[in-house]
Write an enzyme that holds these catalytic residues in place. Sequence first.
Site, PDB file in Angstrom:
ATOM      1  N   GLU A   1       0.884  -1.183  -0.042  1.00 14.52           N
ATOM      2  CA  GLU A   1       0.006  -0.125  -0.072  1.00 14.52           C
ATOM      3  C   GLU A   1       0.895   1.274  -0.058  1.00 14.52           C
ATOM      4  OE1 GLU A   1      -3.240  -0.458  -0.137  1.00 14.52           O
ATOM      5  OE2 GLU A   1      -3.593  -2.376   1.121  1.00 14.52           O
TER       6      GLU A   1
HETATM    7  C1  LIG Z   1       2.664 -10.254   0.529  1.00 13.74           C
HETATM    8  C2  LIG Z   1       2.260  -9.081  -0.632  1.00 13.74           C
HETATM    9  C3  LIG Z   1       1.132  -8.827  -1.154  1.00 13.74           C
HETATM   10  C4  LIG Z   1       0.992  -7.757  -2.116  1.00 13.74           C
HETATM   11  N1  LIG Z   1      -0.184  -7.443  -2.715  1.00 13.74           N
HETATM   12  C5  LIG Z   1      -0.235  -6.703  -3.771  1.00 13.74           C
HETATM   13  C6  LIG Z   1      -1.598  -6.534  -4.388  1.00 13.74           C
HETATM   14  O1  LIG Z   1      -2.599  -7.274  -3.920  1.00 13.74           O
HETATM   15  N2  LIG Z   1      -1.732  -5.800  -5.674  1.00 13.74           N
HETATM   16  C7  LIG Z   1      -0.445  -5.069  -6.001  1.00 13.74           C
HETATM   17  O2  LIG Z   1      -0.629  -4.380  -6.977  1.00 13.74           O
HETATM   18  N3  LIG Z   1       0.866  -5.226  -5.325  1.00 13.74           N
HETATM   19  C8  LIG Z   1       0.919  -5.867  -4.112  1.00 13.74           C
HETATM   20  N4  LIG Z   1       1.948  -6.118  -3.607  1.00 13.74           N
HETATM   21  C9  LIG Z   1       2.990  -5.336  -4.147  1.00 13.74           C
HETATM   22  C10 LIG Z   1       3.766  -4.239  -3.029  1.00 13.74           C
HETATM   23  O3  LIG Z   1       2.586  -3.140  -3.214  1.00 13.74           O
HETATM   24  C11 LIG Z   1       4.872  -3.664  -3.459  1.00 13.74           C
HETATM   25  O4  LIG Z   1       5.783  -4.655  -3.207  1.00 13.74           O
HETATM   26  C12 LIG Z   1       5.410  -2.227  -2.974  1.00 13.74           C
HETATM   27  O5  LIG Z   1       4.675  -1.363  -3.422  1.00 13.74           O
HETATM   28  C13 LIG Z   1       6.707  -2.057  -3.197  1.00 13.74           C
HETATM   29  O6  LIG Z   1       7.217  -2.192  -4.330  1.00 13.74           O
HETATM   30  P1  LIG Z   1       8.683  -2.787  -4.756  1.00 13.74           P
HETATM   31  O7  LIG Z   1       8.383  -4.516  -3.947  1.00 13.74           O
HETATM   32  O8  LIG Z   1       8.645  -2.946  -6.141  1.00 13.74           O
HETATM   33  O9  LIG Z   1       9.690  -2.378  -3.964  1.00 13.74           O
HETATM   34  P2  LIG Z   1      10.672  -0.958  -4.685  1.00 13.74           P
HETATM   35  O10 LIG Z   1       9.575  -0.011  -5.338  1.00 13.74           O
HETATM   36  O11 LIG Z   1      11.700  -1.503  -5.299  1.00 13.74           O
HETATM   37  O12 LIG Z   1      11.182  -0.587  -3.169  1.00 13.74           O
HETATM   38  C14 LIG Z   1      12.513  -1.175  -2.669  1.00 13.74           C
HETATM   39  C15 LIG Z   1      12.739  -0.072  -1.723  1.00 13.74           C
HETATM   40  O13 LIG Z   1      13.298   1.217  -2.117  1.00 13.74           O
HETATM   41  C16 LIG Z   1      12.572   2.251  -1.550  1.00 13.74           C
HETATM   42  N5  LIG Z   1      12.057   3.335  -2.678  1.00 13.74           N
HETATM   43  C17 LIG Z   1      11.535   3.076  -3.889  1.00 13.74           C
HETATM   44  N6  LIG Z   1      11.354   4.047  -4.581  1.00 13.74           N
HETATM   45  C18 LIG Z   1      11.758   5.070  -3.890  1.00 13.74           C
HETATM   46  C19 LIG Z   1      11.909   6.574  -3.775  1.00 13.74           C
HETATM   47  N7  LIG Z   1      11.463   7.397  -5.012  1.00 13.74           N
HETATM   48  N8  LIG Z   1      12.309   7.253  -2.820  1.00 13.74           N
HETATM   49  C20 LIG Z   1      12.885   6.590  -1.817  1.00 13.74           C
HETATM   50  N9  LIG Z   1      12.809   5.305  -1.361  1.00 13.74           N
HETATM   51  C21 LIG Z   1      12.282   4.439  -2.787  1.00 13.74           C
HETATM   52  C22 LIG Z   1      11.120   1.678  -1.252  1.00 13.74           C
HETATM   53  O14 LIG Z   1      10.647   2.262  -0.104  1.00 13.74           O
HETATM   54  C23 LIG Z   1      11.880   0.279  -0.530  1.00 13.74           C
HETATM   55  O15 LIG Z   1      12.346   0.761   0.819  1.00 13.74           O
HETATM   56  C24 LIG Z   1       2.070  -7.072  -2.600  1.00 13.74           C
HETATM   57  C25 LIG Z   1       3.500  -7.312  -2.001  1.00 13.74           C
HETATM   58  C26 LIG Z   1       3.269  -8.202  -0.898  1.00 13.74           C
HETATM   59  C27 LIG Z   1       4.809  -8.719  -0.360  1.00 13.74           C
END
Ligand SMILES: Cc1cc2nc3c(=O)[nH]c(=O)nc-3n(C[C@H](O)[C@H](O)[C@H](O)COP(=O)(O)OP(=O)(O)OC[C@H]3O[C@@H](n4cnc5c(N)ncnc54)[C@H](O)[C@@H]3O)c2cc1C
Length: 596
Positions: free
Chosen positions: A406
């Site tokens: 979220e």
């Molecule tokens: C159990 C689970 C259920 C999920 N359910 C859903 C779902 O139903 N639908 C859906 O669409 N998604 C879902 N997700 C996905 C989830 O929303 C994403 O994992 C989340 O938005 C983070 O994206 P990412 O994993 O690509 O991390 P990244 O975006 O790669 O982030 C990695 C790190 O970098 C930091 N970061 C990234 N960008 C920036 C920035 N601009 N400035 C500073 N820091 C930054 C982040 O805060 C984090 O610490 C789910 C994930 C999990 C694990």
Amino acid sequence: MPTTTAPTTTPILRGGEWLLQAADADHVFTPERLTEEHRLIGRTAQEFVDNEVLPALDQLEQKDWNLARTLVRRGADLGLLGVDVPEAYGGLALDKITSLVVSEKLARSASFGATFGAHANLTVVPIVLFGTEAQKKQYLPKLLSGELIGAYGLSESGSGSDALGARTRATRQADGSYLLNGEKMWITNGGFADLFVVFAKVDGEHFTAFLVERGFGVKSGKEEHKMGLHGSSTTPLIFQDVKVPAENVLGEVGKGHKVAFNVLNFARFKLGAMCGGGAQGAIAEAAKYAGTRRQFGQPIASFGAIKHKIGEMVVRQYAVESLLYRTAGLVDAQIASTPHDANDGSAALAAFEEYAVESSIAKVLGSEALNYVLDENIQIHGGNGYVKDYPAERHFRDARVNRIFEGTNEINRLLIPGMLVRRAVKGDLALIPAAKALQEELLGPPSFPEPDDAVLADERRAIDAFKKTALMVLGLGMQTFGQKLTDEQEVLMHAADILIDVFAAESAVLRAAAASAQTHPRAALQVDAARVFVNDAAMRIEASARQALAATVDGDTLRTMLAALRRLIKVTPINTAALRRRLADETVSRGAYPFA
Ligand SMILES: Cc1cc2nc3c(=O)[nH]c(=O)nc-3n(C[C@H](O)[C@H](O)[C@H](O)COP(=O)(O)OP(=O)(O)OC[C@H]3O[C@@H](n4cnc5c(N)ncnc54)[C@H](O)[C@@H]3O)c2cc1C
């Protein structure tokens, strides 16, 4: 079930305005002001979780998705799915306070909470807010009965936080339909959902939301091997030439960001509520264990170190709960004051946009307070906390993701000051004149407040100083960096921490003041919790402000700002050990969070 309304009598503070004005405890919604109807639906949700969901948890963790479906249907029978849905589509059209109460109760089973949230919050709500009449009629009744299970496909392997960077493509066909190609990642309910809200770029450019039935050709990848939430399905979704009719565009072509971001505002608030509910359950577990586990011939609850942990759990949860109910009250009051058709979601949409900052605060503080509670719950359980015989380790693993999905807590922290600054620049929030007035005040002679022996008078004064500190940091940041403030993430993170503490501390103090005025039975304990929170917030805020100021200016300007900060934050420490002990003793003797 009858429609309920929040019994708040305005004036309604707009989003973020709490930073600029003092609020009145009479105008703040608190858990003590819940109506009998709110409590009734809360009890229904709680009994459902206790009697039907928790006993099924092991089977859910074996990935029995038929059971998950059955439980969603049971939730539907009890009316828990239709809280946010107009009656015309089979919903109950209840207020957002009810939504909050239901989310809190469902959180006692985190895995089922995730299943329920992806269905009710991330599939039903977008259709209510953005669906056409035909889409609402076609899908909502079946989603509300649990005949269809929903899921939300936004994230991709290469685009999580940067959701608009999605690569899934929707290619327009001659007959007006779209062919979807691409892959979504980590989709909750992905393994068994029937209907997906999917985001894709029309012709590779225009970010758009679609309603996609599994029968159109959606394939699920393998279940992820996760740290926790083993009882909820999380899979990739694969789209290979999936044909979606033109009438299944949700919202407008190229306006998918509106769907995604607005849905997230509401979902973040509800996630904060779920975290609050989870914390209440874990506090009860910790209290019961500490009351019965004996070491050195006495219950471990008699040791000051353990009392500190339990007291602090209660303090943090009290603050989270206070800001959640305050926000829900504001949202409901705003919706109630906006003339709108009962079947039209636009008033709710506007209200959640208005209180997006508060929703992000609820998500960040809720998830981090829960993390603290669950970590210390394991610690209180000692070796038993680390083994599967006790639920503490499962809760700890399940909750970790709350800081990731979220919108990660970093993204939400960036949004909190970012949205306030944007509103200030647009002239929607009088932050710039307030920061200028503060500058003049700080250049003038110090003022000495009149003695005031009203309950929480010192804390109210401290909160006034906290707000000025937030204004000083934000104002100086805007003045120094201008539009480039967005590049100064470290400053923004500190600003966010200060803003979170301001809103939480004020919400806690207002609630405790209201409880005192109403001579609520546990008002004195509420005052204890609020006082501890404010005391510790003062230290956190001062530390964050020092770091933010030093990352913004240097030399004489920095010295002047630090002197101003010292003038502002003059909070005399109180004996928090005694207050935490009182809170812990009450919690252990009740075997439960004392303000539930
Ligand atoms: C159990 C689970 C259920 C999920 N359910 C859903 C779902 O139903 N639908 C859906 O669409 N998604 C879902 N997700 C996905 C989830 O929303 C994403 O994992 C989340 O938005 C983070 O994206 P990412 O994993 O690509 O991390 P990244 O975006 O790669 O982030 C990695 C790190 O970098 C930091 N970061 C990234 N960008 C920036 C920035 N601009 N400035 C500073 N820091 C930054 C982040 O805060 C984090 O610490 C789910 C994930 C999990 C694990």
